[in-house]
Design an enzyme around this catalytic site. Structure first.
Site, PDB file in Angstrom:
ATOM      1  N   GLN A  63      -7.100   0.411   5.033  1.00  0.00           N
ATOM      2  CA  GLN A  63      -7.895  -0.076   6.162  1.00  0.00           C
ATOM      3  C   GLN A  63      -9.371  -0.217   5.802  1.00  0.00           C
ATOM      4  O   GLN A  63     -10.162  -0.705   6.601  1.00  0.00           O
ATOM      5  CB  GLN A  63      -7.776   0.889   7.355  1.00  0.00           C
ATOM      6  CG  GLN A  63      -6.365   1.051   7.890  1.00  0.00           C
ATOM      7  CD  GLN A  63      -5.861  -0.185   8.620  1.00  0.00           C
ATOM      8  OE1 GLN A  63      -6.636  -1.080   8.983  1.00  0.00           O
ATOM      9  NE2 GLN A  63      -4.564  -0.249   8.849  1.00  0.00           N
ATOM     10  N   ASN A 119      -6.369   4.336  10.371  1.00  0.00           N
ATOM     11  CA  ASN A 119      -5.810   3.108  10.920  1.00  0.00           C
ATOM     12  C   ASN A 119      -5.788   3.066  12.444  1.00  0.00           C
ATOM     13  O   ASN A 119      -5.815   1.996  13.025  1.00  0.00           O
ATOM     14  CB  ASN A 119      -4.389   2.884  10.371  1.00  0.00           C
ATOM     15  CG  ASN A 119      -3.515   4.112  10.516  1.00  0.00           C
ATOM     16  OD1 ASN A 119      -3.928   5.225  10.199  1.00  0.00           O
ATOM     17  ND2 ASN A 119      -2.311   3.921  10.996  1.00  0.00           N
ATOM     18  N   CYS A 168       5.648   5.393  22.434  1.00  0.00           N
ATOM     19  CA  CYS A 168       6.721   5.513  23.418  1.00  0.00           C
ATOM     20  C   CYS A 168       7.847   4.587  23.010  1.00  0.00           C
ATOM     21  O   CYS A 168       8.926   4.583  23.590  1.00  0.00           O
ATOM     22  CB  CYS A 168       6.288   5.192  24.835  1.00  0.00           C
ATOM     23  SG  CYS A 168       7.643   5.196  26.011  1.00  0.00           S
ATOM     24  N   ALA A 215      -2.846  -6.153   0.302  1.00  0.00           N
ATOM     25  CA  ALA A 215      -3.381  -7.513   0.438  1.00  0.00           C
ATOM     26  C   ALA A 215      -3.375  -8.031   1.870  1.00  0.00           C
ATOM     27  O   ALA A 215      -4.294  -8.719   2.295  1.00  0.00           O
ATOM     28  CB  ALA A 215      -2.563  -8.473  -0.445  1.00  0.00           C
ATOM     29  N   HIS A 216      -2.321  -7.671   2.622  1.00  0.00           N
ATOM     30  CA  HIS A 216      -2.166  -8.337   3.924  1.00  0.00           C
ATOM     31  C   HIS A 216      -3.109  -7.829   5.002  1.00  0.00           C
ATOM     32  O   HIS A 216      -3.143  -8.364   6.102  1.00  0.00           O
ATOM     33  CB  HIS A 216      -0.704  -8.271   4.396  1.00  0.00           C
ATOM     34  CG  HIS A 216      -0.274  -6.945   4.930  1.00  0.00           C
ATOM     35  ND1 HIS A 216      -0.202  -6.687   6.269  1.00  0.00           N
ATOM     36  CD2 HIS A 216       0.102  -5.803   4.304  1.00  0.00           C
ATOM     37  CE1 HIS A 216       0.229  -5.441   6.452  1.00  0.00           C
ATOM     38  NE2 HIS A 216       0.422  -4.896   5.269  1.00  0.00           N
ATOM     39  N   THR A 238       9.607  -7.877 -12.250  1.00  0.00           N
ATOM     40  CA  THR A 238       8.911  -9.156 -12.360  1.00  0.00           C
ATOM     41  C   THR A 238       7.844  -9.266 -11.278  1.00  0.00           C
ATOM     42  O   THR A 238       8.098  -8.970 -10.117  1.00  0.00           O
ATOM     43  CB  THR A 238       9.917 -10.320 -12.246  1.00  0.00           C
ATOM     44  OG1 THR A 238      10.863 -10.174 -13.296  1.00  0.00           O
ATOM     45  CG2 THR A 238       9.221 -11.671 -12.361  1.00  0.00           C
ATOM     46  N   GLY A 271       0.824  -1.204   0.000  1.00  0.00           N
ATOM     47  CA  GLY A 271       0.000   0.000   0.000  1.00  0.00           C
ATOM     48  C   GLY A 271       0.860   1.256   0.000  1.00  0.00           C
ATOM     49  O   GLY A 271       0.540   2.248  -0.657  1.00  0.00           O
ATOM     50  N   THR A 272       1.953   1.205   0.732  1.00  0.00           N
ATOM     51  CA  THR A 272       2.853   2.363   0.807  1.00  0.00           C
ATOM     52  C   THR A 272       3.390   2.728  -0.574  1.00  0.00           C
ATOM     53  O   THR A 272       3.475   3.905  -0.931  1.00  0.00           O
ATOM     54  CB  THR A 272       4.013   2.072   1.783  1.00  0.00           C
ATOM     55  OG1 THR A 272       3.477   1.992   3.106  1.00  0.00           O
ATOM     56  CG2 THR A 272       5.082   3.149   1.735  1.00  0.00           C
TER      57      THR A 272
END
Lengths: 391, 159
Positions: free
Chosen positions: A179, A151, A327, A200-201, A237, A71-72
């Site tokens: 999301q 997200n 944090c 996809a994930h 590929t 997605g990035t």
């Protein structure tokens, strides 16, 4: 020990149906989809079927889907490519303060090249105000990018309305739906978007695959240069097995959308009810109206405790959640999303994100609430902070 | 596979010296929930200036709590002067190391203890070389950054 995974917004397990479709593409159908002999053509047909399935999930045509590595990559591609294409016409981009870093950091990068980026404020539940977008539009605005579902806090944005405003102002509209797809109905024609990113994930497919939807007819520079893959727009590929898995995951996501939504929202609401009943001094972050929220998302601030300790203690009990703050980096790095909706740092440091999904059960929630109550009580006993001291 | 080593995890899961001493001889606070961590230390000091007991309460991440537990263990039985020598580096060493981005958590314990000793010195009319020129401060922003070197951080990307 019981294992309870409540971080489906981070990633999801690959469903068995998905994995079974992928396996032959590692071994038997291993040919390079660019090759002209039969094994190559078999692999190529696998890609074509995956493209049809992914397109169908979002109401697009197969020719409008470009597979990427994540997605990035899709987010980076569309922002950089539109900036490059439009740089002589205008250098103004509009986005929101609560976008994923894939958008925000790319916008920061484009600022180095003379682009002016407006980061829209959101309201206390994370909604972008259509009026604010209208006011921010300028003659030189070339692109508006607003995520469909946040997200961290699950806010579902009024994408159709926002896209119409961008269009009316002559700008392209992109939405990050990493999301959103598989969690809310997404139809590119209905929404009127020009570009859309997905992954996809997050929908029970494999990691390492994403896609960019590009509306038919829009010309745009490449991001990856080289071979003629992806209609000559994205060289390299193809991750054939991964793409086939994405296709199957997309098919299932479309087929089971209503069931998935009902299951997730029921358990999410049960989780919230149980937490509210058992643990005092908490605050819900994000939309109070759950119908305007990701069906599996719950984000709660627990006063007087810090998120990472909660995460670690739950992890010791086999429960995986995410912190609303970071944090994990420096002491002052609170969540940019919680900051933007006005959560004070003392509260955002104690924020936990729970995301339920298809494999979550009611027993998982009962176990989680049991452990969570124990963990929060323990950390509050350890904490020098409490209401009496005025924090 | 864990975020921290076994010693750190042990001190985090079963912290020693948790609580608040009634009528302490010295009390120090450092940090705030706004900054992400905060520690309160209370001390009992005998007539020979030996720290006979130390207790803490900490708001913070795993390494903040582990550092608090370890640091209070370290100073128990020490002369006040020795306790002033307990630096965050020594706390980290005793813990067997912390991730670079977490080094600042051990500074919390060093400062809270120093503040408690300062309080003891003020209320008991003592002076210590280790406190010369020391200005107790509860706000980490006003102290020099003493964090470990900044690695390229891959950890703060929210998914």
């Amino acid at each position: 020990m019981r294992n309870v995974y409540l971080d489906y917004s981070a990633t999801t397990p690959v469903k068995d149906e998905v994995l079974q479709e992928m396996i032959p593409y590692f071994t038997q159908n291993f040919g390079n989809p660019s090759s002209l002999y039969t094994p190559g053509l078999t692999a190529k047909e696998g890609l074509a079927e995956a493209r049809r399935r992914v397109a169908s999930l979002i109401g697009a045509e197969p020719g409008e889907i470009y597979f990427t590595s994540c997605g990035t990559e899709a987010d980076n591609w569309v922002l950089e490519a539109i900036a490059d294409k439009m740089k002589d016409k205008g250098r103004h981009i509009i986005t929101s303060k609560i976008e994923h870093h894939a958008i925000l950091h790319t916008c920061k990068y484009l600022e180095k090249f003379g682009f002016d980026v407006t980061y829209l404020d959101v309201d206390e539940e994370g909604f972008v105000q259509p009026e604010a977008l209208k006011d921010a539009m300028r003659d030189d605005t070339v692109l508006v990018s607003i995520m469909a579902v946040n997200n961290e806090i699950g806010t579902v944005q009024p994408i159709k309305e926002l896209a119409a405003i961008a269009k009316a102002g002559g700008a392209y509209f992109h939405t990050d739906t990493v999301q959103a797809v598989g969690n809310i109905p997404i139809d590119v024609r209905e929404l009127g978007v020009d570009f859309l990113s997905m992954s996809a994930h997050k929908i029970y497919g494999p990691k390492g695959v994403g896609a960019l939807y590009k509306r038919k007819g829009i010309q745009m520079p490449n991001f990856m240069h080289g071979g003629a893959q992806e209609n000559k727009k994205r060289a390299g590929t193809e991750n054939t097995a991964g793409i086939v898995g994405f296709g199957k995951a997309a098919e299932i996501a479309g087929r089971d959308l209503e069931e998935h939504r009902a299951h997730s929202s029921e358990l999410r609401e049960y989780l919230w009810e149980q937490i509210k009943d058992r643990i005092p001094e908490i605050k819900l972050n994000g939309p109070a109206d759950f119908s305007r929220r990701h069906p599996g998302n719950l984000n709660v601030s627990f006063s007087y405790v810090e998120g990472e300790s909660v995460l670690l203690l739950l992890d010791m009990k086999g429960i995986s959640v995410s912190t609303g703050s970071a944090c994990s980096s420096k002491s002052l790095a609170t969540s940019h999303v919680l900051d933007a909706i006005g959560v004070p740092p003392a509260k955002s440091n104690g924020a936990i994100r729970f995301t339920v999904g298809d494999f979550t059960t009611k027993e998982d929630i009962d176990y989680t609430v049991e452990c969570l109550t124990e963990v929060i009580t323990k950390l509050r006993e350890l904490s020098p902070v409490n209401d009496a001291k005025g924090w | 596979m864990a975020l921290y080593n076994d010693t750190v995890m042990d001190h985090f899961l079963n912290p020693h010296n948790v609580g608040e001493i009634e009528n302490p001889d010295g009390k120090g606070i450092y940090g705030s929930p706004v900054c992400g961590d905060m520690m309160m230390v209370t001390l009992s000091v005998d007539e020979n200036e030996v720290i006979t007991d130390a207790k803490f309460k900490t708001y913070g991440c795993g390494s903040a709590i582990a550092s608090s537990s370890m640091a209070t263990d370290m100073i128990k039985g020490m002369k006040v002067e020795e306790a002033l020598e307990v630096s965050n580096e020594k706390i980290v060493e005793e813990l067997g190391g912390l991730p670079a981005i977490k080094i600042h958590c051990s500074v919390l314990a060093e400062h809270a203890i120093k503040n408690a000793i300062y309080d003891y010195a003020q209320t008991h009319g003592k002076t210590y070389a280790g406190l010369e020129g020391y200005v107790p401060n509860t706000d980490p922003d006003e102290d020099d950054e003493e964090e470990g070197f900044e690695e390229e951080q891959f950890s703060d990307e929210k998914k």
